[in-house]
Design a protein around this motif. Structure first.
Motif: not given
Length: 705
Positions: A296-304, A396-407
């Motif tokens: 969320p800070e850099t907007g870059e994609e990361e993986d875990r 210290d290592h924030p990440i936002v995982l893709e959430s779910m979309t609902f109708p």
């Protein structure tokens, strides 16, 4: 659970059409893995997984229950986190969010009914989240059961690549067991021991040729994933069992094939091999790709990666309100680990949350845990501010995982408590239910002051009102169901709008030249497409977002009847400003003014939700069913032949015409037809009908051309 055991973990769900036997199968799994000592039956209202009173009465699954059990396969103990999902289309969100956190699924079919409409929906959802699956054809003891026909339908309807690893011995009332095509042995269940015991025997003489034929087909499918198998097969050599299983597993995890098993869960036949094959073919958390997210800070994609040594990342996929513990949050840990008493960070709220206690779930009973590690599913209490789809991570290592979309919700009802004393209780209850269920919305109508609840269908809202009564002890009266209309424009309009106000001190001034029209078809990022064409400094850069915000605010309240506006394209051509009097608010207000002026000139239309309806009816009632759908402004799109000579009628019908349809269908077909419907899209209402609707709600029918 140490990381070396992660390859022995399976996060799986059971997905299927209503009544294919998902919950019955889950109950058998719990029984054979030693979780329960007595088998709970859905039809007795005693199933462990259907623990809500409404589920037990109606015999359907509403919420996904999570449970953990162990199964020994080839001398190793596997840990299975099992989620039983609902099949009813009104609870699609429950299936969506379960699939989001699963590594594999058991796609269950009824042998007598084959691939049904809802089986298709859940299959597509599993494709969307890349969930590998094995197939299980249940109800082999039912009349009309046909395993091979169901396998064929999976190819034709779902475009799947099913590979049988078992074939049936007998069918309907003569269903005795299965031939295991990998071991090339027969498995026969003892009726007198309730199926708990079975024996492995030679294949019956009359099935040897058929078994060999299906064995060869299975080997050919496996050979696509292991060249060595192909060489051995062509040389006529025996292929080791482990090598066959490894190749089939590779194909399953790559989502290239679906191994097919069969049984009769109700008669306790076929469940133990199903558990074996779940361990053999479905992926462990280590087999799945590293989860991707955004920093969320850099907007870059990361993986875990699914390792304890990685920074923590978990996804909250379900929130349940427990009367004793408060808010119980189910989450899947993708990396690192979550420890009881520790803090996690929620990037959406920007707050740290302390998890006071952690549990492993067994349906609605909790087993306390010290920590939930990478690859595992658990539940926690102590959260203050959390929603479905939130990411929990390391600060210290924030990440936002893709959430779910609902109708979007399609149907609304006004509710009010029977006594004034219950107002606060009702508000609390509705707020908690809305927190649990992302497809359920509550708002207050500004004009009438009524509380309006919206959901995915009549059954969905019925259950909500029933839960209010039972869990929160609130008696409600409800209005008649209303359809969630939207508004849109079909034409374009352009105008130059000026907003000015002169008061004693500083004045207000803003001027914009805008064109509005329908948004481009390929624009997918929301309901407002905003294009800024202002050249030079005619409007300073800092005021442009205010114009966009002004239009965005207006979308919730259209010009025809105050319904939300959808699909608007706004082009800002030019404008002017005053160095002293212009400010952000002035540009926001001039946008409101332009919206109100332009929309009536741009052919506004009323849009209604159109439902995709499928009716399975006996041949003789087909004419009446189609006639009735036509009367309801339905558009019949096709008629297919179902199993057992019934017909499937597919149609697009406006939701407004579908209230009480189940009862009407029962009357027309003497109770022999079934139907399912789900939201498809919004479409314009004819002008005559739109005028009637708008007159009724006190809107502006005169704006409809």
């Amino acid at each position: 659970m140490a990381n070396r055991d992660l390859h022995l973990t399976r996060n799986i769900g059971i997905m299927a059409h209503i009544d294919a036997g998902k919950t019955t199968t889950s109950e058998r799994i719990l029984f054979y893995t030693g979780k329960t000592h007595k088998i709970g039956e859905v039809h007795d209202g005693a199933a462990t997984m259907d623990w809500m009173a409404q589920e037990q009465e109606r015999g359907i699954t509403i919420t996904s229950a999570a449970t953990t059990c162990n199964w020994t396969y080839k001398g190793k103990t596997y840990k299975i986190n099992l989620i039983d999902t609902p099949g009813h289309v009104d609870f699609t969100a429950e299936v969506e969010r379960s699939l989001r956190v699963l590594d594999g699924a058991i796609a269950t079919y009824s042998a007598a009914d084959g691939v049904q409409p809802q089986s298709e929906t859940v299959w597509r959802q599993a494709d969307k989240y890349n969930v590998p699956r094995i197939g299980y054809v249940n109800k082999m003891d039912r009349s009309g059961a046909d395993f091979f026909e169901t396998v064929q339908q999976m190819k034709d309807i779902l475009g799947a690549h099913p590979v049988p690893v078992q074939i049936p011995i007998g069918a309907e009332e003569n269903f005795k067991g299965v031939v295991d095509l990998i071991k090339m042995k027969a498995i026969l269940w003892h009726d007198e021991t309730m199926g708990a015991e079975y024996e492995v025997d030679d294949i019956p003489a009359d099935l040897v040729d058929e078994a060999q034929e299906w064995h060869d087909k299975m080997v050919e499918a496996a050979a696509d994933f292991d060249d060595d198998i192909m060489e051995k097969y062509l040389d006529g050599q025996e292929i080791p069992e482990d090598q066959l299983i490894a190749a089939l597993r590779k194909g399953t995890c790559a989502m290239e094939i679906t191994p097919m098993t069969l049984g009769s869960s109700y008669k306790n036949k076929g469940v133990q091999p199903l558990l074996d094959y779940t361990c053999a073919f479905l992926p462990s958390p280590e087999d799945t790709a590293a989860i991707r997210g955004t920093n969320p800070e850099t907007g870059e994609e990361e993986d875990r990666k699914p390792l304890e040594s990685e920074p923590t990342a978990a996804l909250a996929f379900k929130i349940a309100t427990d009367p004793f513990m408060g808010r119980l949050v189910f989450f899947r840990v993708y990396s690192g680990k979550v420890t009881a008493g520790s803090y996690v960070y929620n990037p959406r709220s920007g707050k740290r949350e302390r998890i006071s206690r952690l549990f492993q779930m067994n349906s609605n009973k909790e087993i306390p845990m010290e920590s939930i590690d990478a690859g595992d599913i658990g539940a926690g209490v102590g959260f203050k501010d959390i929603r479905t789809g939130d990411t929990l991570c390391d600060e210290d290592h924030p990440i936002v995982l893709e959430s779910m979309t609902f109708p979007d919700t399609v149907i609304s009802v006004a509710v009010e408590p029977k006594s004034q004393a219950d107002v606060a209780k009702m508000d609390t209850g509705l707020a908690k239910l809305a927190e649990e269920d992302p497809t359920f919305k509550v708002h207050t109508d500004e004009q009438s002051g009524q509380t309006i609840i919206s959901g995915m269908g009549e059954l969905h809202l019925d259950i909500i009102i029933d839960r209010l009564k039972r869990e929160f002890k609130v008696e409600c009266t409800q209005g008649k169901p209303q359809v969630n209309y939207k508004e849109a424009i079909m034409g374009t309009a352009q105008s130059r709008e000026t907003y000015k106000k002169q008061t004693g001190g500083r004045g207000k001034f803003a001027c914009i030249d805008v064109t509005i029209g329908p948004k481009d078809e390929d624009y997918k990022e929301g309901d407002l497409q905003f294009i800024n064409n202002v050249k030079g400094g005619n409007i300073p850069k800092e005021f442009i977002p205010s114009v966009q915000k002004g239009f965005q605010d207006c979308l919730s309240n259209g010009v025809l009847g105050g319904y939300p506006m959808t699909g608007l394209k706004v082009t800002l051509n030019d404008g002017s400003f005053h160095p002293v009097d212009s400010d952000q608010l002035s540009f926001e207000l001039v946008a409101h003014q332009a919206f109100k002026t332009l929309c009536p000139k741009a052919q506004p239309v009323l849009m209604e939700p159109i439902m995709k309806v499928e009716v399975v009816t006996p041949e003789e009632s087909m004419g009446d069913v189609i006639g009735d759908l036509n009367k309801r402004r339905g558009l019949v799109q096709g008629m297919d032949e179902a199993r057992s000579g019934a017909r499937i009628v597919k149609a697009m019908v406006p939701l407004a015409e579908m209230f009480g349809y189940v009862t009407a269908l029962r009357t027309i077909t003497s109770g022999r037809a079934t139907s399912s419907m789900e939201y498809d899209h919004h479409a314009p209402v004819s002008s005559n009908l739109a005028k009637e609707i708008l007159t009724e709600v006190g809107g502006h029918p005169e704006l409809i051309k």
